[in-house]
Design an enzyme around this catalytic site. Structure first.
Site, mmCIF file in Angstrom:
data_model
loop_
_atom_site.group_PDB
_atom_site.id
_atom_site.type_symbol
_atom_site.label_atom_id
_atom_site.label_comp_id
_atom_site.label_asym_id
_atom_site.label_seq_id
_atom_site.Cartn_x
_atom_site.Cartn_y
_atom_site.Cartn_z
ATOM 1 N N LYS A 228 35.025 -23.804 -43.113
ATOM 2 C CA LYS A 228 35.115 -23.276 -41.743
ATOM 3 C C LYS A 228 36.083 -24.127 -40.914
ATOM 4 C CE LYS A 228 30.831 -20.826 -41.402
ATOM 5 N NZ LYS A 228 29.481 -20.735 -40.923
ATOM 6 N N ARG B 83 25.307 -12.516 -25.888
ATOM 7 C CA ARG B 83 25.160 -11.377 -26.791
ATOM 8 C C ARG B 83 26.391 -11.329 -27.668
ATOM 9 N NH1 ARG B 83 25.286 -7.118 -22.373
ATOM 10 N NH2 ARG B 83 26.572 -8.816 -21.616
ATOM 11 N N LEU C 252 17.333 0.270 -22.626
ATOM 12 C CA LEU C 252 16.435 1.420 -22.733
ATOM 13 C C LEU C 252 17.039 2.470 -23.673
ATOM 14 C CD1 LEU C 252 15.100 2.015 -19.085
ATOM 15 C CD2 LEU C 252 13.863 1.074 -21.040
ATOM 16 N N ALA D 155 16.931 4.211 -27.022
ATOM 17 C CA ALA D 155 16.079 4.390 -28.203
ATOM 18 C C ALA D 155 16.966 4.485 -29.436
ATOM 19 C CB ALA D 155 15.249 5.663 -28.036
ATOM 20 N N GLY E 292 17.811 -5.464 -34.105
ATOM 21 C CA GLY E 292 18.073 -6.392 -35.206
ATOM 22 C C GLY E 292 18.764 -7.620 -34.648
ATOM 23 N N CYS F 206 18.577 -12.963 -33.162
ATOM 24 C CA CYS F 206 17.722 -13.518 -32.107
ATOM 25 C C CYS F 206 16.405 -12.777 -31.892
ATOM 26 C CB CYS F 206 18.492 -13.573 -30.795
ATOM 27 S SG CYS F 206 19.492 -15.059 -30.718
ATOM 28 N N LYS G 273 13.648 -12.975 -34.593
ATOM 29 C CA LYS G 273 13.216 -14.359 -34.766
ATOM 30 C C LYS G 273 12.474 -14.884 -33.530
ATOM 31 C CE LYS G 273 16.241 -17.691 -35.055
ATOM 32 N NZ LYS G 273 17.410 -18.420 -35.536
HETATM 33 C C1 UDX Z 1 22.859 -19.460 -33.418
HETATM 34 C C2 UDX Z 1 21.709 -20.403 -33.322
HETATM 35 O O1 UDX Z 1 22.079 -21.644 -33.814
HETATM 36 C C3 UDX Z 1 20.555 -19.848 -34.036
HETATM 37 O O2 UDX Z 1 19.498 -20.713 -33.909
HETATM 38 C C4 UDX Z 1 20.244 -18.551 -33.381
HETATM 39 O O3 UDX Z 1 19.111 -17.979 -33.866
HETATM 40 C C5 UDX Z 1 21.381 -17.608 -33.538
HETATM 41 O O4 UDX Z 1 22.481 -18.182 -32.962
HETATM 42 P P1 UDX Z 1 24.693 -18.822 -35.010
HETATM 43 O O5 UDX Z 1 25.730 -19.583 -34.264
HETATM 44 O O6 UDX Z 1 24.649 -17.353 -34.838
HETATM 45 O O7 UDX Z 1 23.286 -19.410 -34.666
HETATM 46 O O8 UDX Z 1 24.580 -19.202 -36.530
HETATM 47 P P2 UDX Z 1 25.690 -19.419 -37.604
HETATM 48 O O9 UDX Z 1 26.808 -18.495 -37.362
HETATM 49 O O10 UDX Z 1 24.969 -19.467 -38.905
HETATM 50 O O11 UDX Z 1 26.245 -20.886 -37.250
HETATM 51 C C6 UDX Z 1 25.674 -22.077 -37.550
HETATM 52 C C7 UDX Z 1 26.780 -23.063 -37.946
HETATM 53 O O12 UDX Z 1 26.242 -24.370 -38.123
HETATM 54 C C8 UDX Z 1 27.478 -22.684 -39.250
HETATM 55 O O13 UDX Z 1 28.863 -22.657 -39.036
HETATM 56 C C9 UDX Z 1 27.075 -23.812 -40.209
HETATM 57 O O14 UDX Z 1 28.083 -24.094 -41.153
HETATM 58 C C10 UDX Z 1 26.850 -24.959 -39.248
HETATM 59 N N1 UDX Z 1 25.972 -26.011 -39.745
HETATM 60 C C11 UDX Z 1 24.802 -25.700 -40.339
HETATM 61 C C12 UDX Z 1 26.321 -27.345 -39.553
HETATM 62 O O15 UDX Z 1 27.386 -27.667 -39.035
HETATM 63 N N2 UDX Z 1 25.473 -28.321 -39.995
HETATM 64 C C13 UDX Z 1 24.312 -28.044 -40.617
HETATM 65 O O16 UDX Z 1 23.585 -28.963 -40.992
HETATM 66 C C14 UDX Z 1 23.969 -26.680 -40.789
HETATM 67 C C1 UDX Z 2 20.429 -11.083 -27.831
HETATM 68 C C2 UDX Z 2 20.217 -11.280 -26.320
HETATM 69 O O1 UDX Z 2 20.657 -10.128 -25.611
HETATM 70 C C3 UDX Z 2 20.945 -12.507 -25.854
HETATM 71 O O2 UDX Z 2 20.661 -12.743 -24.490
HETATM 72 C C4 UDX Z 2 20.453 -13.658 -26.710
HETATM 73 O O3 UDX Z 2 20.987 -14.852 -26.306
HETATM 74 C C5 UDX Z 2 20.739 -13.412 -28.159
HETATM 75 O O4 UDX Z 2 20.056 -12.229 -28.528
HETATM 76 P P1 UDX Z 2 22.285 -10.050 -29.416
HETATM 77 O O5 UDX Z 2 21.272 -10.232 -30.499
HETATM 78 O O6 UDX Z 2 23.679 -10.514 -29.643
HETATM 79 O O7 UDX Z 2 21.785 -10.751 -28.062
HETATM 80 O O8 UDX Z 2 22.388 -8.489 -29.104
HETATM 81 P P2 UDX Z 2 21.766 -7.439 -28.081
HETATM 82 O O9 UDX Z 2 22.884 -6.741 -27.424
HETATM 83 O O10 UDX Z 2 20.751 -8.044 -27.221
HETATM 84 O O11 UDX Z 2 21.088 -6.395 -29.082
HETATM 85 C C6 UDX Z 2 20.027 -6.769 -29.950
HETATM 86 C C7 UDX Z 2 19.550 -5.605 -30.755
HETATM 87 O O12 UDX Z 2 18.867 -4.663 -29.940
HETATM 88 C C8 UDX Z 2 20.658 -4.805 -31.453
HETATM 89 O O13 UDX Z 2 20.241 -4.480 -32.760
HETATM 90 C C9 UDX Z 2 20.799 -3.550 -30.610
HETATM 91 O O14 UDX Z 2 21.262 -2.462 -31.344
HETATM 92 C C10 UDX Z 2 19.370 -3.358 -30.153
HETATM 93 N N1 UDX Z 2 19.251 -2.601 -28.895
HETATM 94 C C11 UDX Z 2 19.737 -3.111 -27.738
HETATM 95 C C12 UDX Z 2 18.600 -1.358 -28.881
HETATM 96 O O15 UDX Z 2 18.139 -0.884 -29.922
HETATM 97 N N2 UDX Z 2 18.479 -0.683 -27.690
HETATM 98 C C13 UDX Z 2 18.949 -1.179 -26.518
HETATM 99 O O16 UDX Z 2 18.793 -0.519 -25.484
HETATM 100 C C14 UDX Z 2 19.603 -2.421 -26.540
#
Ligand code: UDX
Ligand code: UDX
Length: 434
Positions: free
Chosen positions: A35, A154, A254, A256, A261, A264, A267
């Site tokens: 990376k 998001r 809102l 449907a 998924g 975030c 989890k």
């Molecule tokens: C983030 C948050 O960290 C996670 O907790 C949340 O639920 C989703 O958003 P995200 O940035 O989406 O995670 O995850 P990912 O794209 O997997 O990035 C994590 C990065 O940390 C990766 O690039 C990985 O290589 C790096 N990493 C992981 C380290 O540098 N050190 C480690 O020990 C493990």
């Molecule tokens: C979310 C939160 O919005 C953000 O604030 C947080 O920090 C990380 O998690 P993200 O997971 O990137 O962001 O996407 P988001 O736009 O929130 O959508 C999450 C899921 O909900 C998606 O699968 C989306 O399709 C679904 N969704 C969203 C619906 O099914 N209906 C809606 O009206 C809105």
């Protein structure tokens, strides 16, 4: 100010790039040398609209640098953000191995005051464990703080969210930690607006759980309403519009569909339920939110089965693999439910996603993917829409009908008008509309 950010994923890289764009000097660290190599070459390891330009601009200005070394990051800056992944581990609990490792390594290299900031989505109380870890591995007798600064980005609009936040929540235990974070965010808040909120660390951690769980609840609520709408002969989009104009409810979240998924919501809701359980409270409301989300996929699957009758050997074109548009992320995406289930039923699958294909194929290399919507739908008995990409919204429906063996659409995102699409000769099933 100088800032280190550990983890260059969706959260870390966007956060680091936006800090540098606000004028700070930022070192982004990742333990994956591939990376960091890509970033040195100007290639983004993830897809996020607009990110490449911000990174390029700030690298050129000398404000943004990359490294694989936590030792370097610890020496570089007083404030270290932790944005490594916290994926669900065995049994569903967030795997905190990476956060712990970062805490340990920072402690081992710390020679003067450092502020460690949790940015990753972590279960509440993580800061206490992090503090314990630092104390255990600290080699020099030095002061430090642990703070929580949950992200609300998001995917797909992360840059906009990071530069124009509604609020910056920081949980701190000392004036010094709070002041350092306020200084970091001052230029962003000055330009993009938003409030800076100081609170206790546990309150900040809980704010994140409570916000994301609330949004997930809103989605599950409308999905439950959608099922009633179908039974009662109403249209969930009209109902949602009618509800959303009340400012106390608001129109967003809102829609449907096939359920939520991403990395975030699933989890966070799970973590909140577990935390409540551990504290002796049965959070039944959120358990129902989870249950509705789970059964929402099954509900859409039922529509496919009812329509096709025999699924075996039918060609199904899947539009969208990412968990939502404008991202290549497939974590907890509905596609990860539908693809294996339909494969079990021996359907012939072909999928399209403009950027999600690569990450999906890391899990399901056998899935046939094409980069053209019409080629994907060629001779298909059914099109299943799982992600509301713009290209799908704008598809030429007449052309689509011509290439399909049978013009049937199961729309898990409610993107077409049922009357209009049926007038074109399609059999159309959506969610919460008749
Ligand atoms: C983030 C948050 O960290 C996670 O907790 C949340 O639920 C989703 O958003 P995200 O940035 O989406 O995670 O995850 P990912 O794209 O997997 O990035 C994590 C990065 O940390 C990766 O690039 C990985 O290589 C790096 N990493 C992981 C380290 O540098 N050190 C480690 O020990 C493990
Ligand atoms: C979310 C939160 O919005 C953000 O604030 C947080 O920090 C990380 O998690 P993200 O997971 O990137 O962001 O996407 P988001 O736009 O929130 O959508 C999450 C899921 O909900 C998606 O699968 C989306 O399709 C679904 N969704 C969203 C619906 O099914 N209906 C809606 O009206 C809105």
């Amino acid at each position: 100010m100088k800032i280190s950010v550990v983890g260059t994923g969706y959260v870390g890289l966007v956060t680091g790039a936006c800090f540098s764009d606000a004028g700070h000097e930022v070192l982004c660290i990742d333990n994956d040398p591939k990376k960091i190599d890509l970033l040195h070459k100007g290639v983004m390891p993830i897809y996020e609209p607009g990110l490449d330009e911000i990174v390029a601009r700030n690298v050129k200005a000398g404000r943004l640098k990359f490294s694989t070394s936590i030792a370097e990051g610890t020496a570089f800056a007083e404030v270290i953000f932790i944005a490594v992944g916290t994926p669900p581990g065995v049994g569903g609990e967030a795997n905190m191995t990476y956060v712990e490792q970062v805490g340990r390594q920072v402690a081992e290299h710390m020679t003067s005051y450092r502020l460690l900031v949790e940015k990753s989505t972590v279960p509440a109380k993580t800061s206490e464990y992090l503090k314990r870890t630092v104390l255990k591995y600290l080699r020099e007798d030095t002061d430090f703080d642990v703070a929580s600064n949950p992200e609300f980005l998001r995917e797909g609009t992360a840059i906009e969210d990071a530069t124009h936040p509604d609020r910056i929540v920081v949980g701190v235990e000392s004036q010094r930690a709070g002041d350092l974070l306020e200084e970091i965010y001052r230029p962003i808040l000055k330009k993009g607006g938003g409030q800076f909120l100081r609170m206790s660390v546990t309150s900040a951690e809980l704010t994140k759980h409570a916000s994301n769980s609330f949004l997930a609840m809103k989605i599950s609520y409308i999905n439950a309403v959608a099922r009633i709408c179908e039974l009662a002969g109403a249209d969930v989009q009209q109902v949602a519009k009618g509800m959303g104009l009340d400012p106390r409810i608001g129109p967003r979240f809102l829609s449907a569909g096939v359920g939520y998924g991403g990395s975030c919501f699933p989890k966070d809701v799970d973590a909140f339920v577990r935390l409540a359980d551990a504290l002796g409270h049965d959070f039944k409301l959120l358990k129902e939110v989870q249950q509705i989300n789970k059964t929402q996929r099954e509900y859409v699957m039922k529509k496919i089965k009812q329509e096709l009758w025999v699924v075996q050997d039918k060609t199904i074109a899947i539009f969208g693999l990412a968990f939502k548009p404008e991202t290549d992320d497939v974590r907890e995406a509905p596609s990860l439910y539908f693809v294996p289930k339909l494969q079990e039923m021996k359907a012939k699958l072909r999928a399209w996603d403009p950027v999600g294909e690569g990450k999906f194929k890391e899990i399901h290399p056998e899935l046939e993917c094409v980069q053209d919507l019409y080629e994907c739908a060629k001779d298909a008995d059914l099109v299943l829409i799982l992600t509301e990409w713009d290209a799908v919204r704008k598809i030429d429906l007449k052309k689509l009908k011509e290439v399909m063996a049978c013009p049937v659409i199961v729309d898990g995102r409610n993107i077409f008008n049922p009357e209009e699409i049926r007038a074109l000769g399609f059999t159309y099933h959506s969610v919460g509309r008749n």
